[in-house]
Design an enzyme around this catalytic site. Structure first.
Site, mmCIF file in Angstrom:
data_model
loop_
_atom_site.group_PDB
_atom_site.id
_atom_site.type_symbol
_atom_site.label_atom_id
_atom_site.label_comp_id
_atom_site.label_asym_id
_atom_site.label_seq_id
_atom_site.Cartn_x
_atom_site.Cartn_y
_atom_site.Cartn_z
ATOM 1 N N ALA A 181 0.846 -1.204 0.000
ATOM 2 C CA ALA A 181 0.000 0.000 0.000
ATOM 3 C C ALA A 181 0.879 1.251 0.000
ATOM 4 C CB ALA A 181 -0.988 -0.043 1.150
ATOM 5 N N CYS A 182 0.555 2.215 0.842
ATOM 6 C CA CYS A 182 1.269 3.502 0.792
ATOM 7 C C CYS A 182 2.754 3.370 1.139
ATOM 8 C CB CYS A 182 0.630 4.500 1.744
ATOM 9 S SG CYS A 182 -0.895 5.162 1.108
#
Ligand code: CO8
Length: 372
Positions: free
Chosen positions: A155-156
């Site tokens: 993800a991020c």
């Protein structure tokens, strides 16, 4: 053991932008349409009316002023509220590969390195356009790099996890160089009809070239150390995946796109990240006084201001902790790399900075670099 350095970065920025005002006009038109179509159910209390969004709220809550997107007209069409990115033929470059290649070419040019000299490509992003073949292998083919390529998703935090992976391979001697590429088409997995999150994300691609330090031909950043951590949480979640591609997916399933409990994320991630950075700095033997710059994940301005203050023990100046989210919004894993790419050339030899990402998982990754 070898040393690794960041020798080039690149940022692909789409040509189209959406301001908060434009976004809110489209959202409110959609909400009005929804409310009139469901007037009876709303009056009967079986369906909740959609309240209007507000540009003032968006700026105050997030610090975001606009975002770049790959397709503006689809997102702003109140009947659609979703980017128009038609599926491409299998023999055409995928969208992620195309924008990733653009960013990678900029990184290679900055470093003065030919694509054929790169030993590995890691495509590290929040969502991938398809399961396989890996987007990274397609990028390898389009660029003409050597060796191998693979996709990863944290993800991020994908960029910093990718940088540690590449750094460790360079240190061990298994490769001499790697491109870590973060093509983030956030607009396609955001629910633009959800007032709570419709303003958060934008599209972009970033690339970071890492090489054995002795191969660097120009100014570069030596990677002093890296630190990664994960803690499971359902507070940021997207259930889209191949097991869900059954008949029930035909229904309008809200859980098939980005969902978050933003308030909880805000509260829980701040102490996690601040502690992580403090431990990493201590392990590296540096103090706040040694840090010239913080390049943080770009999710929310208040969040970054809080982390910057915790790390430095005082309010950071805009130069010390540059934000790019007013222009790009949250671009998932690419955010900290955009901040680094656009705000690092002025550091002088020996100056130290820290790249940090955080996001779904939860995940947090930090990279301490030194200008050389
Ligand atoms: N307009 C007007 N009012 C609004 C709006 C709006 N658009 N949205 C909410 N409100 C209202 C709410 O209804 C609420 O009203 P009330 O008080 O009457 O209930 C009030 O405003 C306050 O709402 P919130 O409490 O939700 O507002 P916050 O101050 O918490 O701000 C944020 C919301 C900005 C979302 C904030 O909580 C935040 O930034 N949280 C952390 C976000 C974050 O960092 N998330 C990480 C995700 S990134 C990641 O890991 C990558 C995942 C993969 C990428 C996927 C790409 C698509």
């Amino acid at each position: 053991m070898h040393s690794a350095a960041i020798t080039g970065t690149g940022v692909f920025t789409p040509t189209e932008t959406i301001s908060n005002d434009e976004l809110v006009v489209a959202f409110n038109a959609h909400a009005d349409m929804f409310n009139s179509q469901n007037a009876k159910a709303i009056a009967a209390g079986t369906c909740a009316a959609k309240p209007h969004s507000s540009a003032d709220f968006i700026l105050a809550a997030s610090g975001i002023e606009r975002r770049y997107v790959l397709n503006k007209s689809g997102v702003l069409n109140p009947d659609r509220m979703y980017p128009s990115l038609p599926a491409r033929a299998d023999d055409a470059p995928s969208v992620m590969a195309e924008i990733g290649v653009d960013a990678a070419q900029q990184a290679l040019e900055q470093a003065g390195v030919a694509a054929s000299c790169v030993d590995a490509v890691i495509c590290a992003a929040s969502n991938h356009e398809r399961a396989y073949p890996a987007i990274a292998v397609e990028i390898q083919s389009l660029l003409g790099t050597s060796g191998f390529a693979f996709d990863m998703n944290v993800a991020c935090s994908s960029a910093t996890f990718g940088i540690q992976t590449a750094t460790d391979m360079i240190r061990s001697g298994s490769i001499r160089s790697a491109l870590v590429i973060n093509p983030e088409i956030c607009s396609a997995h955001l629910e633009w009809r959800d007032r709570d999150c419709h303003f958060i994300f934008g599209d972009v691609a970033t690339a970071t070239l890492l090489q054995r330090t002795q191969d660097a031909q120009g100014p570069h950043f030596t990677v002093r150390s890296t630190k990664l951590a994960t803690h499971f949480s359902n507070n940021i979640r997207n259930n889209n995946g191949f097991l869900r591609r059954t008949r029930d997916q035909m229904e309008d399933r809200r859980d098939m796109q980005f969902m978050q409990n933003g308030r909880k994320v805000f509260k829980e991630v701040l102490p996690l990240v601040s502690k992580h950075i403090a431990e990493h700095m201590s392990h590296d033997g540096i103090t706040a006084a040694d840090l010239r710059r913080l390049w943080l994940h770009q999710a929310n301005k208040s969040m970054n201001d809080y982390i910057g203050k915790k790390v430095l023990g005082r309010d950071p100046s805009p130069q010390e902790q540059p934000n790019i989210l007013q222009d790009y919004a949250n671009t998932s894993s690419a955010g900290s790399i955009i901040a680094f790419a656009q705000n690092s050339a002025d550091l002088t030899t020996g100056e130290i900075g820290l790249i940090c990402s955080f996001g779904a998982g939860y995940s947090v990754g930090s990279v301490i670099v030194e200008r050389s």
